[in-house]
Design an enzyme around this catalytic site. Structure first.
Site, short mmCIF file in Angstrom:
data_model
loop_
_atom_site.label_atom_id
_atom_site.label_comp_id
_atom_site.label_asym_id
_atom_site.label_seq_id
_atom_site.Cartn_x
_atom_site.Cartn_y
_atom_site.Cartn_z
N GLU A 94 1.15 3.95 -8.72
CA GLU A 94 0.94 4.90 -7.50
C GLU A 94 2.48 5.32 -7.03
O GLU A 94 2.74 6.50 -6.68
CB GLU A 94 0.07 4.42 -6.67
CG GLU A 94 -1.11 4.03 -6.68
CD GLU A 94 -2.17 5.20 -7.13
OE1 GLU A 94 -1.57 6.32 -6.98
OE2 GLU A 94 -3.20 5.03 -7.38
N TYR A 134 -3.05 -3.86 0.62
CA TYR A 134 -4.33 -4.31 1.53
C TYR A 134 -5.32 -4.92 0.69
O TYR A 134 -5.68 -6.07 1.35
CB TYR A 134 -4.84 -2.80 2.12
CG TYR A 134 -6.36 -3.18 2.79
CD1 TYR A 134 -6.08 -3.63 4.35
CD2 TYR A 134 -7.45 -2.89 2.49
CE1 TYR A 134 -7.58 -3.70 4.91
CE2 TYR A 134 -8.66 -3.06 2.94
CZ TYR A 134 -8.69 -3.51 4.10
OH TYR A 134 -9.84 -3.73 4.93
MN MN Z 1 -2.04 10.70 -7.64
FE FE Z 2 -2.42 8.21 -6.76
#
Ligand code: MN
Ligand code: FE
Length: 351
Positions: A94, A134
């Site tokens: 990410e 998290y």
């Molecule tokens: Mn994305």
């Molecule tokens: Fe993403």
């Protein structure tokens, strides 16, 4: 006056009128990038609005059941491996996507509505990275181990190195979109991130985690992956619209040799992804084995080739039909639980 790299034109300069037709995605020099209105690319604005309708935060999802299950001896070692490897891949994947948007894509896009979406997407990537922090915190996992898998686990490192190369190329000091070669390199970056990273490399992980969710295992993580998948499907759609619009604006760049290079990138990506699935599932778990993933990844790759106007390559069928039901919210009414649906407007629940 050059405006499209973000320079602010003098406020008293009233002679400049925005002509939507000139709002090119790349190399715009005629129009002020600070002026959103009037829109040229309605799709970019729609993806932005759809993204905004999907606000969520990982901390809204209860992890209590996951914590109890993780501490118990219910999960097999194979299931634990599937979960850990996917946390390892997504936790840094990410960030790679977010960094590529901010550092490599944003400065070269000269159309304000596309930039508006990129700002939204960059925030969503931060929310996704937050999710993995998290999860590690909730389950008391060794976060250093999870977040360092992209250096230590070969099948994750392979996928990430594949896309990081494309970021580095755009960051080279002499990179420019002023030449056809530069535009070609830029398109390869977009294909690498939107079509391959978000459109292929994320999908085995979605299947694995959502398959556990269907068996009522690690449902907190499963729910978070559903939200991520919903966001990612808009990222993918935006990326495909962006690539196709840049192709249309620059037809001289979309030549047979570039197309062949992109097809080869996608075929290589399929091999990386199949290796990744094998490393997550050396012995398989209920309903999932490595053979099925080869077919699935090939099926997904064909869908992506099709959307950017390239010929299908594999002709494989989808062994995980339930995945398309999961993506189609209309068919699974309880897909999203109460909290987040409350601030959804009903009409936007269809992807
Ligand atoms: Mn994305
Ligand atoms: Fe993403």
């Amino acid at each position: 006056m050059s405006c499209c790299t973000g320079t602010i034109s003098a406020p008293h300069d009233l002679s400049r009128k925005i002509d939507a037709d000139n709002k090119r995605l790349l190399n715009c020099t005629a129009v002020d990038v600070n002026q959103l209105w009037p829109l040229k690319y309605q799709w970019a604005w729609e993806h932005y609005i759809n993204g905004c309708a999907n606000n969520w935060l990982p901390s809204e999802v209860s992890m209590q059941k996951d914590i109890e299950l993780w501490k118990s001896d219910t999960l097999s070692d194979a299931e634990r491996l599937v979960i850990k490897r996917n946390l390892g891949f997504f936790s840094t994947g990410e960030s790679l996507v977010g960094n590529n948007i901010v550092l490599a894509i944003f400065r070269h896009i000269t159309n304000p509505e596309a930039r508006q979406y990129l700002l939204r997407q960059a925030y969503e990537e931060a929310v996704h990275t937050h999710t993995f922090h998290y999860i590690c915190e909730s389950l008391a996992l060794d976060g250093r181990e999870v977040f360092n898998m992209y250096h230590e686990v070969d099948s994750i490192a392979g996928k990430d190195e594949f896309v990081m190369r494309l970021t580095r190329r755009v960051l080279e000091p002499d990179f420019t979109t002023a030449t056809p070669e530069g535009i070609g390199e830029f398109i390869k970056n977009l294909v690498g991130f939107y079509v391959i990273m978000e459109g292929i490399f994320f999908y085995s992980g979605f299947v694995m985690i959502l398959s556990l969710h269907r068996r009522n295992l690690m449902t907190g993580i499963g729910e978070q992956f559903q939200y991520i998948l919903r966001d990612e499907s808009i990222h993918l759609n935006f990326g495909i619209d962006l690539i196709n619009a840049i192709k249309e604006e620059n037809p001289h760049v979309w030549r047979a040799d570039l197309q062949a290079e992109i097809v080869q990138m996608i075929l290589d990506a399929v091999e990386y992804e199949v290796q990744y699935a094998e490393s997550c599932l050396p012995d398989g778990i209920l309903g999932l084995n490595k053979g099925l993933f080869r077919e699935y990844v090939q099926y997904i790759a064909d869908r992506r080739l099709e959307r950017i106007g390239l010929p299908l390559h594999f002709g494989s069928s989808n062994p995980f039909k339930w995945m398309s039901e999961t993506i189609d919210l209309g068919k699974e009414k309880n897909f999203f639980e109460t909290r987040v649906t409350e601030y959804q407007s009903g009409g936007l629940l269809v992807w």
